[in-house]
Design a protein around this motif. Structure first.
Motif, PDB file in Angstrom:
ATOM      1  N   PHE A  53     -10.986   1.248   1.300  1.00  0.00           N
ATOM      2  CA  PHE A  53     -11.781   2.051   2.370  1.00  0.00           C
ATOM      3  C   PHE A  53     -12.810   1.051   2.838  1.00  0.00           C
ATOM      4  O   PHE A  53     -13.289   1.054   3.995  1.00  0.00           O
ATOM      5  CB  PHE A  53     -12.138   3.402   2.068  1.00  0.00           C
ATOM      6  CG  PHE A  53     -13.406   3.403   1.276  1.00  0.00           C
ATOM      7  CD1 PHE A  53     -14.670   4.077   2.059  1.00  0.00           C
ATOM      8  CD2 PHE A  53     -13.646   3.281  -0.112  1.00  0.00           C
ATOM      9  CE1 PHE A  53     -16.013   4.049   1.232  1.00  0.00           C
ATOM     10  CE2 PHE A  53     -14.787   3.517  -0.648  1.00  0.00           C
ATOM     11  CZ  PHE A  53     -15.890   4.089  -0.197  1.00  0.00           C
TER      12      PHE A  53
ATOM     13  N   ILE B 104      -8.155  -7.255   9.033  1.00  0.00           N
ATOM     14  CA  ILE B 104      -8.354  -6.274   7.786  1.00  0.00           C
ATOM     15  C   ILE B 104      -7.394  -7.033   6.572  1.00  0.00           C
ATOM     16  O   ILE B 104      -6.426  -7.130   6.738  1.00  0.00           O
ATOM     17  CB  ILE B 104      -7.615  -4.827   7.721  1.00  0.00           C
ATOM     18  CG1 ILE B 104      -8.369  -3.976   9.091  1.00  0.00           C
ATOM     19  CG2 ILE B 104      -7.617  -3.915   6.600  1.00  0.00           C
ATOM     20  CD1 ILE B 104      -7.967  -2.552   9.318  1.00  0.00           C
ATOM     21  N   SER B 105      -8.280  -7.428   5.574  1.00  0.00           N
ATOM     22  CA  SER B 105      -7.620  -8.031   4.379  1.00  0.00           C
ATOM     23  C   SER B 105      -7.002  -7.311   3.524  1.00  0.00           C
ATOM     24  O   SER B 105      -5.865  -7.443   2.663  1.00  0.00           O
ATOM     25  CB  SER B 105      -8.666  -8.714   3.651  1.00  0.00           C
ATOM     26  OG  SER B 105      -9.695  -7.808   2.932  1.00  0.00           O
ATOM     27  N   HIS B 106      -7.319  -5.851   3.274  1.00  0.00           N
ATOM     28  CA  HIS B 106      -6.726  -4.899   2.330  1.00  0.00           C
ATOM     29  C   HIS B 106      -7.077  -3.552   2.633  1.00  0.00           C
ATOM     30  O   HIS B 106      -7.957  -3.253   3.359  1.00  0.00           O
ATOM     31  CB  HIS B 106      -6.818  -5.374   1.013  1.00  0.00           C
ATOM     32  CG  HIS B 106      -8.111  -5.349   0.455  1.00  0.00           C
ATOM     33  ND1 HIS B 106      -9.289  -5.994   1.072  1.00  0.00           N
ATOM     34  CD2 HIS B 106      -8.681  -4.463  -0.377  1.00  0.00           C
ATOM     35  CE1 HIS B 106     -10.523  -6.023   0.215  1.00  0.00           C
ATOM     36  NE2 HIS B 106     -10.007  -4.908  -0.578  1.00  0.00           N
ATOM     37  N   GLY B 107      -6.466  -2.617   2.001  1.00  0.00           N
ATOM     38  CA  GLY B 107      -6.689  -1.078   2.397  1.00  0.00           C
ATOM     39  C   GLY B 107      -7.759  -0.556   1.701  1.00  0.00           C
ATOM     40  O   GLY B 107      -8.057   0.790   1.957  1.00  0.00           O
TER      41      GLY B 107
ATOM     42  N   SER C 133     -11.226  -1.542   5.350  1.00  0.00           N
ATOM     43  CA  SER C 133     -10.181  -1.149   6.447  1.00  0.00           C
ATOM     44  C   SER C 133     -10.570  -0.041   7.298  1.00  0.00           C
ATOM     45  O   SER C 133      -9.863   0.604   7.896  1.00  0.00           O
ATOM     46  CB  SER C 133      -8.930  -0.973   5.668  1.00  0.00           C
ATOM     47  OG  SER C 133      -9.239   0.345   4.983  1.00  0.00           O
ATOM     48  N   TYR C 134     -11.858   0.417   7.554  1.00  0.00           N
ATOM     49  CA  TYR C 134     -12.168   1.583   8.344  1.00  0.00           C
ATOM     50  C   TYR C 134     -12.319   1.491   9.515  1.00  0.00           C
ATOM     51  O   TYR C 134     -13.371   0.764   9.946  1.00  0.00           O
ATOM     52  CB  TYR C 134     -13.526   2.177   7.612  1.00  0.00           C
ATOM     53  CG  TYR C 134     -13.562   3.536   7.900  1.00  0.00           C
ATOM     54  CD1 TYR C 134     -14.560   4.075   9.167  1.00  0.00           C
ATOM     55  CD2 TYR C 134     -12.646   4.623   7.465  1.00  0.00           C
ATOM     56  CE1 TYR C 134     -14.479   5.192   9.397  1.00  0.00           C
ATOM     57  CE2 TYR C 134     -12.981   5.799   7.707  1.00  0.00           C
ATOM     58  CZ  TYR C 134     -13.688   6.269   8.703  1.00  0.00           C
ATOM     59  OH  TYR C 134     -13.864   7.672   9.214  1.00  0.00           O
ATOM     60  N   ILE C 135     -11.393   1.828  10.578  1.00  0.00           N
ATOM     61  CA  ILE C 135     -11.486   1.336  11.891  1.00  0.00           C
ATOM     62  C   ILE C 135     -11.935   2.707  12.505  1.00  0.00           C
ATOM     63  O   ILE C 135     -12.106   2.535  13.675  1.00  0.00           O
ATOM     64  CB  ILE C 135     -10.276   1.150  12.534  1.00  0.00           C
ATOM     65  CG1 ILE C 135      -9.077   1.790  11.628  1.00  0.00           C
ATOM     66  CG2 ILE C 135      -9.980  -0.499  12.065  1.00  0.00           C
ATOM     67  CD1 ILE C 135      -8.780   3.321  12.326  1.00  0.00           C
TER      68      ILE C 135
ATOM     69  N   THR D 161      -3.446  -7.635   9.899  1.00  0.00           N
ATOM     70  CA  THR D 161      -3.377  -7.481   8.755  1.00  0.00           C
ATOM     71  C   THR D 161      -2.605  -8.500   7.974  1.00  0.00           C
ATOM     72  O   THR D 161      -2.716  -8.612   6.753  1.00  0.00           O
ATOM     73  CB  THR D 161      -3.055  -6.139   8.376  1.00  0.00           C
ATOM     74  OG1 THR D 161      -1.721  -5.905   8.649  1.00  0.00           O
ATOM     75  CG2 THR D 161      -3.837  -5.029   9.059  1.00  0.00           C
TER      76      THR D 161
ATOM     77  N   VAL E 232      -5.291 -10.097   1.618  1.00  0.00           N
ATOM     78  CA  VAL E 232      -4.726 -11.268   2.290  1.00  0.00           C
ATOM     79  C   VAL E 232      -5.945 -12.142   2.835  1.00  0.00           C
ATOM     80  O   VAL E 232      -7.007 -11.379   3.212  1.00  0.00           O
ATOM     81  CB  VAL E 232      -4.156 -10.578   3.450  1.00  0.00           C
ATOM     82  CG1 VAL E 232      -3.570 -11.747   4.545  1.00  0.00           C
ATOM     83  CG2 VAL E 232      -3.009  -9.961   2.937  1.00  0.00           C
TER      84      VAL E 232
END
Lengths: 286, 211
Positions: free
Chosen positions: B51, B46-49, B54-56, B67, B94
């Motif tokens: 949505f 996940i590069s950043h938050g 970063s949806y797992i 991350t 990231v």
């Protein structure tokens, strides 16, 4: 956080804890842990990469730190770090969110941004958000399927209404994190959850069960220690939600650690357990 | 290894010995015309938050997450991350790199800047670049975003560039116009082997997997 800072903070907590009277010092006597290897050493852990591993040599017992919302960081005596329901600090949520905090396991109950923002967690944690039992770093995890109120469906269209209750045993203590549970438990669910020593329960209502139901669920699970979570507070002024005082009203053995400066890091050992249920309102770690 | 584009920044990468890696998973949403990933994977990056990256929730199994930015070895694969500025200055993202089957793969996340020498040194060699060619900066035109992606790909000099683009505008045509060695695939997946990577930089444009 670096080793020096967390060690300093730990010592500060230890001092402030002992400064309170017996009522607030929750020292559970520790079960003797025979040999470190039998509890599940973190793969590749060493003191530099994992300050909790070094701290665990100073401590015996499970550390519990409250980050905010439904997010706790639980560290076993052997240094295994579990983070529950990491949140994104957005909108009304002004708790300090984790900054790529290294962990070994993340549990996620539902798909709302206040519960599933795993990008705030670093290291290479395993993600536990299922009903399949798993053993991770020597700790057994079990997930029980339940539902959360439909109002919380903002971001879980994949599995609308689904909420996973996470159960895991750390250093002989059975933890149960209810996530955004929306209802009292069925007999089958109670059976699946099993023995609960430490219960983390949402008490703010609205996007979790109503406050009176939270009291009932405590009765259904009969834990030794209750950590209320997911409630309205100064750092989370969600309109319509209940503050923690509503849940606490009329209850005994309440320890308000959130109203004093210390006690953001609690050490739990089984000797602390009493026949009466203890309620601890934790202070935030940040 | 096989690389399959699932939409937005999300790829399913499967190594020769069956390890599955998912990058930047997105949720099921009425604004996202791609199918959400609900199967299981071994590793999720996940590069950043945001949505859409970063949806797992809804993924099956018990994957391991990476991350960054601190390097980590996950299931025998070495991952590293380089923090960068998200386009439109919307925080940090990231750039995650890892080596699989002898091939160095790099996912640019939501990159909004040219890379500094320090960042380039930290990223190192790149064979396959999964390149964001869209910008979240409202002052950027489509051309600006594509120009930035072009500059970054020249800095990183990979053998293969796989553009990841938004669906609302056809950034792809802007990105590939005027470039040599462009292959447009009929499908959204392709196989790559270390010995058959092109010697000259080649853009491999997958078909967008609309549901």
């Amino acid at each position: 956080m670096n080793l020096l800072k967390s060690r300093r903070r730990f010592v500060k907590q230890l001092l402030s804890l002992s400064a309170f009277g017996a009522a607030s010092t929750l020292y559970i006597k520790k079960e003797p842990c025979s040999d470190m290897n039998s509890i599940g050493i973190v793969e590749g852990a060493d003191a530099i990469g994992n300050p909790d591993y070094a701290l665990s040599n100073l401590d015996d017992g499970v550390k519990v730190e409250y980050v905010g919302m439904s997010c706790f960081k639980i560290t076993s005596s052997s240094g295994v770090r579990i983070i529950t329901d990491p949140f994104l600090a957005e909108g009304n949520i002004t708790y300090v969110q984790l900054q790529r905090e290294p962990a070994d396991v993340i549990t996620v109950s539902c798909g709302h941004f206040a519960h599933c923002n795993v990008s705030t967690v670093g290291g290479s944690p395993y993600l536990y958000q299922t009903t399949e039992p798993a053993e991770i770093h020597g700790i057994k995890f079990r997930g029980v399927a339940t539902r959360h109120p439909m109002i919380c469906d903002v971001m879980s269209k994949t599995e609308p209404g689904k909420n996973i209750v996470a159960c895991f045993k750390v250093d002989g203590i059975n933890f149960c994190h209810l996530g955004a549970l929306g209802h009292r438990l069925s007999d089958e669910q109670i059976k699946q959850i099993g023995t609960v020593d430490v219960l983390m329960i949402p008490v703010g209502g609205v996007s979790a069960m109503p406050v009176n139901v939270a009291t009932e669920v405590c009765g259904q699970l009969n834990p030794r220690v209750v950590f209320p979570m997911h409630y309205k507070s100064a750092r989370c002024p969600l309109p319509g939600w209940a503050a923690v005082d509503e849940f606490l009203a009329g209850k005994e053995n309440v320890h308000r650690c959130d109203t004093n400066i210390g006690s953001s890091e609690l050490v739990l050992k089984t000797s602390m357990f009493t026949p009466e249920m203890q309620i601890i309102v934790p202070n935030c770690v940040f | 290894m096989e690389i399959k584009w699932l939409g937005l920044g999300c790829f399913l990468i499967v190594s020769d010995n069956g390890i599955k890696i998912i990058t930047d998973p997105f949720p099921s949403d009425e604004n996202i015309p791609f199918e959400v990933f609900t199967a299981s994977a071994d590793i999720v990056t996940i590069s950043h938050g945001h949505f859409a990256h970063s949806y797992i929730y809804g993924m099956a199994g018990v994957p391991q997450l990476y991350t960054g930015p601190a390097p980590a070895e996950v299931k025998g694969i070495k991952f590293s991350g380089v923090p960068t500025c998200h386009s439109g200055h919307k925080g940090k993202a990231v750039i995650i790199s890892f080596e699989l089957d002898g091939i160095r793969i790099c996912h640019t996340g939501d990159l909004g800047q040219k890379l500094s020498r320090r960042q380039l040194a930290a990223i190192g060699k790149v064979d396959i670049l999964l390149s964001m060619i869209h910008s979240s900066d409202p002052t950027h035109t489509i051309q600006d975003a594509c120009d930035l992606a072009t500059e970054v790909s020249e800095q990183l000099n990979p053998k293969v560039i796989i553009p990841m683009h938004r669906f609302v505008v056809d950034d792809l045509d802007n990105f590939i116009s005027g470039k040599k060695n462009v292959r447009r695939l009929d499908g959204s997946e392709a196989e790559f082997h270390r010995d058959t990577l092109p010697s000259e930089t080649c853009i491999v444009a997958f078909k967008a997997p609309f549901k």
